[in-house]
Design an enzyme around this catalytic site. Structure first.
Site: not given
Ligand code: GLC
Length: 755
Positions: A290-292
């Site tokens: 996932t992104d942050y």
């Protein structure tokens, strides 16, 4: 053509997309030994240890998001994390690796990731600048060198390429991608994946690549970062997905989810995106991170009631690894024990991650990338710096050059460099500059010009203006700058945006020059001296006044560590600029979103009489952009013959070869990006007025003519049809071979596709 030697470029030498099917990547071939090893390892792992492998945390060396967790080293030692990002150097990664390999029960090695976007230590032009080179070999070389330097500092995995199509200049992250076009963006995605991964993930100088941000992050409403994306499935499939599919076809090892929602579902929870499309339709074999903290963000999105549910939704959707949110770490064991997530689902994700560690050779030798001697021998090699200068030269776009202002006249003995970007090392390397040194190594415009200027030529500097928003209306520094201008033969105005006005969380509601630069520019022009505007920014700026009043304009993007030398190479004529815009430049922000491949509408302005009321237009601004996609000038000039076709029609399995002869009609050698555009006149759904379907960058000597050819097949003209299936349709088409987009760029020819 006097003395012209007509050499035909290879027929069909232009790259195409349809021909690259999704063959299994080399790294994905089954490996019985690996399967045995991983079966045994996974069988030994506790649920907690498995969840640890699905957790990615940042070190405290850098922050690339809104939150930091304390105690990541304790998490490593406790086996609660399987990958770390924002940590590099052989020494530091070796220390952290030892905590995992020697300090945990099973000694599973860590994966080290980092945002190596346009260079690691040697910084290349920002990605949008590289795209402006239209030179796929140069772009691949840039990624290759990035991987060599990053892997020499302990990095196994780069969060690159960013392949988001961007058509809204207000959005700051267009700077990280390849611009507005599907075809160019798809080929650049492939080139970057090749550069990073090479053909052997086990090689010591290759890294895992990441196609990000999946998907449609560039379609954020109003260009506001992280904002809602509300587009049709057809637009998703025809505009935003193709560069991701191209990355899969090139064998990209990992994907990263986007922050935004698509069709009401946050990307990290979208089974449609992460499983139906990515796995089932495309056969992607790697892992998805996932992104942050984007799993955590499914709660404020209003899609998950709490973090536990968000984690379960993400895993069911197809997420394998949780970046920085620690949602899996803190909730997943309980979710499995409560029966809301299956053990098999966990094991599937764990295996995808461990397979990549195995293919990198980390189980064989967890420290193989952490070699201080190799690191010392690798960073900033002279040939890397030379390559960065070369790519920077190729990225620059000459937007205007009146009265032969450029190249700088040989008798220009007093050159004034004026503007906030004239002598600013930090700005040269732009955003997402990884481990690039921002303070000492970048060569500024002033330094580059001084290094190149001949004996007896003075190059002086005055900052004059500021790009800080707060300085709008101030005139501090103007007097000094104008005094210098009056004493000079030519003014190089180095203006644009500060390096962090594009990149993440950097949207603007104006595209004008920020601060008080415009006011100074007008006063510099008023001196009557020749003015060359060197623009540095990561987005299309609406420099409409400059286009009307400044003699010459060169867009240099953020040209990287060697940027000042590259600017000098172009301004002094040592390199003939060859860049072409990968994005449309609007006249003003009111035109946004604007892109060359728009639809015709039912009331196109072209159908109306001049000044007609009831057509698709504005009351106060033309429809045409300031500069078109694909536009860029040279110090020479090129002529195009009308295109010819090998046939007037083609059927299933057939092809048509289009040709045009391009002639260098000027007096110096130069490169030209010859572009192929097609229009599908009628479809089961409306079709764009033009679509890029090929390009070829050719070097021509003065007077030389070259016949450039492109071969099209029906599948090259496929799209998402009315019934959402992907394919071509019979019908009539227009075709241009031209120096830029726009129907007037050359004379179109027509052909048809028959059943
Ligand atoms: C950031 C960015 C992403 C980057 C990641 C790790 O928020 O959106 O592009 O790779 O976090 O730094």
């Amino acid at each position: 053509m006097s003395g012209a030697s007509e050499r035909e470029a290879n027929a069909g030498s232009s790259p195409t997309l349809a021909s690259s099917q999704s063959a299994e990547p080399a790294w994905a071939r089954r490996d019985a030994e690996m399967d045995r090893f991983l079966d045994e390892l996974i069988a030994k792992m506790t649920l907690q240890e498995k969840v640890g492998q699905l957790t990615l945390l940042t070190s405290d060396w850098e922050s690339t998001g809104p939150t930091m967790r304390e105690g990541y080293k304790q998490d490593i030692a406790a086996g609660r994390v399987g990958a770390i990002f924002n940590a590099y150097t052989a020494e530091y990664t070796r220390d952290l690796q030892a905590m995992a390999v020697e300090g945990t029960r099973l000694g599973i090695p860590l994966l080290f990731g980092y945002d190596v976007i346009h260079g690691h230590r040697t910084i290349f032009p920002i990605s949008l600048g590289e795209a402006a080179s239209w030179d796929l070999d140069a772009i691949e070389e840039s990624a290759r060198i990035s991987a060599v330097e990053a892997s020499a500092e302990g990095i196994h995995w780069t969060f690159s390429p960013m392949v988001d199509v961007s058509r809204d200049a207000r959005w700051g992250r267009g700077s990280e991608g390849a611009g507005e076009d599907v075809f160019l963006g798809s080929l650049i995605a492939k080139a970057r994946v090749r550069g990073y991964q090479g053909d052997d993930l086990g090689a010591i100088d290759t890294v895992l690549a990441t196609a990000k941000h999946f998907a449609a992050y560039g379609a954020a409403q109003a260009g506001r970062d992280y904002h809602t994306v509300d587009i049709s499935e057809r637009t998703l499939r025809d505009t935003y997905l193709p560069p991701f599919k191209a990355a899969v076809d090139e064998g990209v090892a990992t994907f990263m989810t986007a922050f935004n929602e698509y069709d009401g579902v946050p990307a990290s929870g979208s089974r449609f995106l992460l499983t139906d499309v990515l796995r089932d339709e495309w056969g992607f074999d790697g892992f998805v991170v996932t992104d942050y903290t984007s799993i955590n963000e499914m709660v404020p999105h209003g899609y998950a009631r709490n973090l536990a549910q968000a984690g379960e939704q993400a895993l069911h959707a197809g997420v394998d690894m949780d970046m920085q949110g620690a949602v899996f770490m803190e909730n997943m064991v309980n979710s499995v024990e409560q029966g809301r997530v299956s053990q098999a689902g966990i094991d599937r994700a764990v295996r995808r991650v461990l397979e990549m560690k195995y293919r990198l050779g980390l189980f064989e030798d967890p420290y193989r990338y952490a070699d201080a001697e190799r690191q010392q021998a690798t960073l900033y090699k002279p040939e890397f710096l030379d390559a960065a200068r070369d790519v920077a030269r190729k990225s620059m776009v000459l937007l205007k050059n009146e009265g032969g202002t450029l190249p700088l006249a040989a008798d220009a003995n007093r050159i004034a460099v004026i503007g906030p970007l004239g002598d600013s090392k930090p700005d040269m390397i732009g955003s997402w500059a990884a481990a690039g040194d921002r303070q000492t190594r970048p060569v500024t415009v002033l330094e580059g010009l001084r290094a190149r200027a001949g004996d007896g030529v003075r190059v002086d500097y005055a900052k004059g203006a500021s790009y800080e928003f707060a300085d709008e209306g101030k005139t501090d520094g103007f007097a000094e700058a104008l005094a210098l201008a009056e004493e000079s033969d030519v003014i190089v105005a180095a203006m644009g945006e500060k390096w962090d006005m594009t990149g993440e969380a950097a949207s603007r509601t104006s595209l004008d020059l920020p601060g008080n630069q415009q006011a100074l520019l007008e006063q510099l022009v008023a001196t009557g001296k020749p003015v060359v505007l060197v623009m540095m920014s990561g987005r299309p700026n609406s420099i409409t006044w400059a286009d009307e009043h400044v003699d010459a304009i060169l867009h240099a993007w953020y040209p990287g560590t060697q940027g000042g030398h590259a600017v000098a190479d172009v301004l002094f004529g040592d390199y003939n600029p060859s860049g072409k815009l990968p994005v449309t430049f609007p006249r003003n922000v009111g035109q946004v979103p604007i892109h060359y491949d728009m639809k015709n509408t039912g009331r196109p302005i072209e159908l109306g009489a001049p000044g007609a009321k009831y057509v698709s237009r504005y009351l106060n601004t033309p429809n045409d952009p300031l500069y078109r996609f694909g536009y860029g000038l040279s110090y020479t000039s090129f002529g195009y013959s009308p295109a010819t076709l090998s046939a007037a029609s083609m059927g299933p399995g057939g092809s048509i070869t289009a040709r045009a002869t391009v002639t260098n009609t000027g007096d110096r050698a130069g490169e030209e990006v010859v572009q192929l555009y097609v229009r599908d006149l009628v479809g089961s759904v409306t079709r764009p007025v033009q679509e890029l379907k090929g390009f070829e960058k050719v070097m021509l000597q003065p007077g030389e003519a070259r016949t450039v050819s492109f071969t099209l097949r029906p599948e090259d003209l496929a799209f998402t049809r009315a019934d959402i299936t992907h394919g071509w349709e019979p019908g009539e088409f227009q075709l241009w071979i031209a120096p830029s987009s726009g129907a007037a760029a050359s004379t179109p020819v027509t052909f048809s596709i028959t059943e």
